[in-house]
Write an enzyme that holds these catalytic residues in place. Structure first.
Site, PDB file in Angstrom:
ATOM      1  N   HIS A 254      -6.193   4.006  15.157  1.00  0.00           N
ATOM      2  CA  HIS A 254      -7.164   3.831  14.296  1.00  0.00           C
ATOM      3  C   HIS A 254      -7.770   2.637  14.662  1.00  0.00           C
ATOM      4  O   HIS A 254      -7.198   1.384  14.435  1.00  0.00           O
ATOM      5  CB  HIS A 254      -6.849   3.572  12.689  1.00  0.00           C
ATOM      6  CG  HIS A 254      -6.639   4.899  11.956  1.00  0.00           C
ATOM      7  ND1 HIS A 254      -7.827   5.499  11.463  1.00  0.00           N
ATOM      8  CD2 HIS A 254      -5.502   5.369  11.555  1.00  0.00           C
ATOM      9  CE1 HIS A 254      -6.953   6.509  10.835  1.00  0.00           C
ATOM     10  NE2 HIS A 254      -5.819   6.439  10.797  1.00  0.00           N
TER      11      HIS A 254
ATOM     12  N   CYS B  65      -2.271   1.194   8.077  1.00  0.00           N
ATOM     13  CA  CYS B  65      -1.259   0.552   7.167  1.00  0.00           C
ATOM     14  C   CYS B  65      -1.559  -1.091   7.455  1.00  0.00           C
ATOM     15  O   CYS B  65      -1.600  -1.677   8.279  1.00  0.00           O
ATOM     16  CB  CYS B  65       0.315   0.771   7.838  1.00  0.00           C
ATOM     17  SG  CYS B  65       1.194  -0.341   7.348  1.00  0.00           S
TER      18      CYS B  65
ATOM     19  N   CYS C  54       4.501  -6.045  15.637  1.00  0.00           N
ATOM     20  CA  CYS C  54       3.782  -5.096  16.505  1.00  0.00           C
ATOM     21  C   CYS C  54       2.365  -5.502  16.705  1.00  0.00           C
ATOM     22  O   CYS C  54       1.729  -5.773  15.538  1.00  0.00           O
ATOM     23  CB  CYS C  54       3.882  -3.512  16.138  1.00  0.00           C
ATOM     24  SG  CYS C  54       5.714  -3.125  15.631  1.00  0.00           S
TER      25      CYS C  54
ATOM     26  N   CYS D 122       5.608  -7.642   7.247  1.00  0.00           N
ATOM     27  CA  CYS D 122       6.788  -7.297   8.019  1.00  0.00           C
ATOM     28  C   CYS D 122       6.961  -8.346   9.049  1.00  0.00           C
ATOM     29  O   CYS D 122       6.375  -9.207   9.580  1.00  0.00           O
ATOM     30  CB  CYS D 122       6.234  -5.967   8.885  1.00  0.00           C
ATOM     31  SG  CYS D 122       7.532  -5.296   9.893  1.00  0.00           S
TER      32      CYS D 122
ATOM     33  N   CYS E 210       3.204   8.261   1.466  1.00  0.00           N
ATOM     34  CA  CYS E 210       3.778   7.356   2.237  1.00  0.00           C
ATOM     35  C   CYS E 210       4.143   6.033   1.548  1.00  0.00           C
ATOM     36  O   CYS E 210       3.210   5.679   1.190  1.00  0.00           O
ATOM     37  CB  CYS E 210       2.656   7.183   3.563  1.00  0.00           C
ATOM     38  SG  CYS E 210       3.193   5.771   4.424  1.00  0.00           S
TER      39      CYS E 210
ATOM     40  N   CYS F 216      -0.637  -3.859  14.732  1.00  0.00           N
ATOM     41  CA  CYS F 216      -0.692  -3.503  13.350  1.00  0.00           C
ATOM     42  C   CYS F 216      -0.923  -4.632  12.404  1.00  0.00           C
ATOM     43  O   CYS F 216      -0.723  -5.751  12.604  1.00  0.00           O
ATOM     44  CB  CYS F 216       1.156  -3.155  13.225  1.00  0.00           C
ATOM     45  SG  CYS F 216       1.409  -2.891  11.244  1.00  0.00           S
TER      46      CYS F 216
ATOM     47  N   HIS G 283       5.736   4.927  21.099  1.00  0.00           N
ATOM     48  CA  HIS G 283       4.662   4.012  21.816  1.00  0.00           C
ATOM     49  C   HIS G 283       4.506   3.925  23.128  1.00  0.00           C
ATOM     50  O   HIS G 283       3.479   3.641  23.661  1.00  0.00           O
ATOM     51  CB  HIS G 283       4.061   2.958  20.926  1.00  0.00           C
ATOM     52  CG  HIS G 283       4.176   3.153  19.186  1.00  0.00           C
ATOM     53  ND1 HIS G 283       3.916   4.318  18.832  1.00  0.00           N
ATOM     54  CD2 HIS G 283       4.476   2.204  18.224  1.00  0.00           C
ATOM     55  CE1 HIS G 283       4.104   4.231  17.492  1.00  0.00           C
ATOM     56  NE2 HIS G 283       4.259   3.086  17.050  1.00  0.00           N
TER      57      HIS G 283
ATOM     58  N   GLY H 115       5.974  -2.252   6.420  1.00  0.00           N
ATOM     59  CA  GLY H 115       7.441  -2.916   6.543  1.00  0.00           C
ATOM     60  C   GLY H 115       8.207  -2.099   7.382  1.00  0.00           C
ATOM     61  O   GLY H 115       7.923  -0.904   7.865  1.00  0.00           O
TER      62      GLY H 115
ATOM     63  N   GLU I  74       0.721  -1.370   0.133  1.00  0.00           N
ATOM     64  CA  GLU I  74       0.059  -0.034   0.017  1.00  0.00           C
ATOM     65  C   GLU I  74       0.760   1.127   0.073  1.00  0.00           C
ATOM     66  O   GLU I  74       1.925   1.300   0.605  1.00  0.00           O
ATOM     67  CB  GLU I  74      -0.868  -0.028   1.305  1.00  0.00           C
ATOM     68  CG  GLU I  74      -1.752  -1.279   1.265  1.00  0.00           C
ATOM     69  CD  GLU I  74      -2.594  -1.217   2.625  1.00  0.00           C
ATOM     70  OE1 GLU I  74      -2.337  -0.198   3.345  1.00  0.00           O
ATOM     71  OE2 GLU I  74      -2.849  -2.294   2.857  1.00  0.00           O
TER      72      GLU I  74
ATOM     73  N   SER J  67      10.984   6.061   8.910  1.00  0.00           N
ATOM     74  CA  SER J  67      10.569   5.749  10.442  1.00  0.00           C
ATOM     75  C   SER J  67      11.353   4.323  10.648  1.00  0.00           C
ATOM     76  O   SER J  67      11.637   3.444   9.770  1.00  0.00           O
ATOM     77  CB  SER J  67       9.293   5.923  10.315  1.00  0.00           C
ATOM     78  OG  SER J  67       8.474   4.462  10.673  1.00  0.00           O
TER      79      SER J  67
HETATM   80  S1  SF4 Z   1       4.751  -2.519   9.739  1.00  0.00           S
HETATM   81 FE1  SF4 Z   1       5.523  -1.149  11.251  1.00  0.00          FE
HETATM   82  S2  SF4 Z   1       4.116  -1.079  12.842  1.00  0.00           S
HETATM   83 FE2  SF4 Z   1       3.571  -2.656  11.460  1.00  0.00          FE
HETATM   84  S3  SF4 Z   1       4.740  -4.481  12.293  1.00  0.00           S
HETATM   85 FE3  SF4 Z   1       5.952  -3.606  10.932  1.00  0.00          FE
HETATM   86  S4  SF4 Z   1       7.252  -2.097  11.903  1.00  0.00           S
HETATM   87 FE4  SF4 Z   1       5.360  -2.804  13.269  1.00  0.00          FE
END
Ligand code: SF4
Length: 344
Positions: free
Chosen positions: A287, A330, A116, A112, A105, A119, A213, A157, A92, A189
């Site tokens: 969100h 995301c 987290c 990923c 973005c 997410c 966080h 990611g 995305e 980031s």
């Molecule tokens: S995309 Fe970002 S927030 Fe989501 S699991 Fe990976 S590092 Fe964590």
């Protein structure tokens, strides 16, 4: 034979291409001009190269641009694009217009590894690293390309887990022979991968955003498993000891979860651990996503949290939630698309 993509190659890589097909060194500069300064779609459009040279290039290479396969538009103007990568995966890309800014973005991985727990991308698991071609194609192939003013690597990611390709993309974005963008308009980031932060700080001049966080180790470990091996203290020590120039910025992303990380104790500890670091905290109201155990805090709590940090001398802003009606969190859209493909 699968052709190689030219788009996404650095100048050094283009020099190798020209050497391979027997062209003089200066031809690499011509290639980078066509790829990154002129909006060409095919090798045939490289009209200052001879027909013979174009034929030689065409035999082994292609430009390698690809359009998004889907898009959704929010009532607030935010757009979410879906790109097909790594043959059968989806990533995305968000386009976020805001007054005189137009931010893209971009994603750096499909899925990923970081896990987290709040997410959707983390729930997909890891599906692969994007190449610099696939990272930059998101920037180049959206219809709003020419309007863009800022780039954030905050999509799917962990960018510093794919640091080689991310650094190549930054090279192309910021060098004179590439897009010649100011590094101050680009932010990468990270959840806080120590080795990646060191390399990123040394090898690029772009801004850094760390997803924080929580200031408390135990709590952060529950939210972000990466904390087990890369602690916030280690991350902050690197940042504290790095000599940032006046232009380069560090920020901390702080997703606010109702009743979890929004208390006075959090404000006190954030103030303590960030002492001495010139930075900004960006608060993001969580969100609500389907099936999540977390809830969004109300606006009043969010504003109070921000004001308390500001009063302690930490520059803090609330990032406006954008594109809520198009599932802009995301990983949501690509998860839906992935599920559709599985069901077919
Ligand atoms: S995309 Fe970002 S927030 Fe989501 S699991 Fe990976 S590092 Fe964590």
């Amino acid at each position: 034979m699968q052709k190689e993509n030219l788009y996404g190659k650095t100048l050094n890589e283009l020099i190798k291409v020209t050497k391979q097909i027997g062209l003089p060194g200066f031809a690499a500069k011509q290639l980078s001009e066509w790829l990154y300064k002129k909006e060409i779609q095919s090798i045939d459009e490289m009209t200052n190269l001879s027909k013979k040279t174009r034929e030689l290039l065409f035999a082994g290479y292609e430009i390698g641009l690809s359009d998004p396969v889907n898009e959704s538009v929010s009532s607030d103007g935010t757009k979410k694009y879906l790109f097909n990568v790594l043959n059968d995966k989806y990533i995305e890309t968000a386009y976020i217009p805001d007054d005189d800014r137009a931010t893209i973005c971009v994603s750096s991985q499909a899925g990923c590894k970081m896990g987290c727990i709040f997410c959707m991308t983390g729930k997909q698991g890891f599906q692969g690293n994007l190449s610099s071609n696939e990272i930059l194609n998101q920037f180049r192939s959206i219809p709003e390309f020419s309007k863009l003013t800022n780039i954030v690597f905050m999509g799917m990611g962990e960018p510093l887990d794919n640091i080689t390709e991310v650094l190549k993309s930054l090279d192309i974005l910021t060098n004179e022979w590439g897009y010649a963008w100011s590094p101050t308009r680009i932010t990468v980031s990270t959840v806080g991968i120590i080795s990646g932060i060191k390399e990123f700080l040394e090898k690029s001049r772009c801004n850094l955003a760390v997803s924080l966080h929580s200031p408390f180790d135990e709590e952060r470990r529950k939210l972000m498993p990466v904390q087990r091996i890369n602690t916030v203290k280690e991350v902050l020590d690197i940042i504290r000891n790095f000599n940032f120039n006046s232009q380069r910025k560090v920020s901390f992303e702080y997703i606010l979860f109702k009743g979890i990380n929004d208390t006075p104790a959090h404000i006190k500890e954030l103030t303590r651990i960030l002492n001495g670091i010139k930075c900004r905290i960006n608060i993001i109201r969580f969100h609500q996503v389907p099936g999540s155990e977390f809830q969004s805090p109300n606006l009043e709590t969010t504003i109070k949290f921000k004001e308390a940090l500001n009063s302690k001398g930490i520059l803090t802003t609330i990032r406006t939630s954008r594109g809520v009606d198009i599932q802009a969190a995301c990983g949501l859209l690509s998860t839906l698309e992935q599920n559709k493909s599985i069901q077919k």
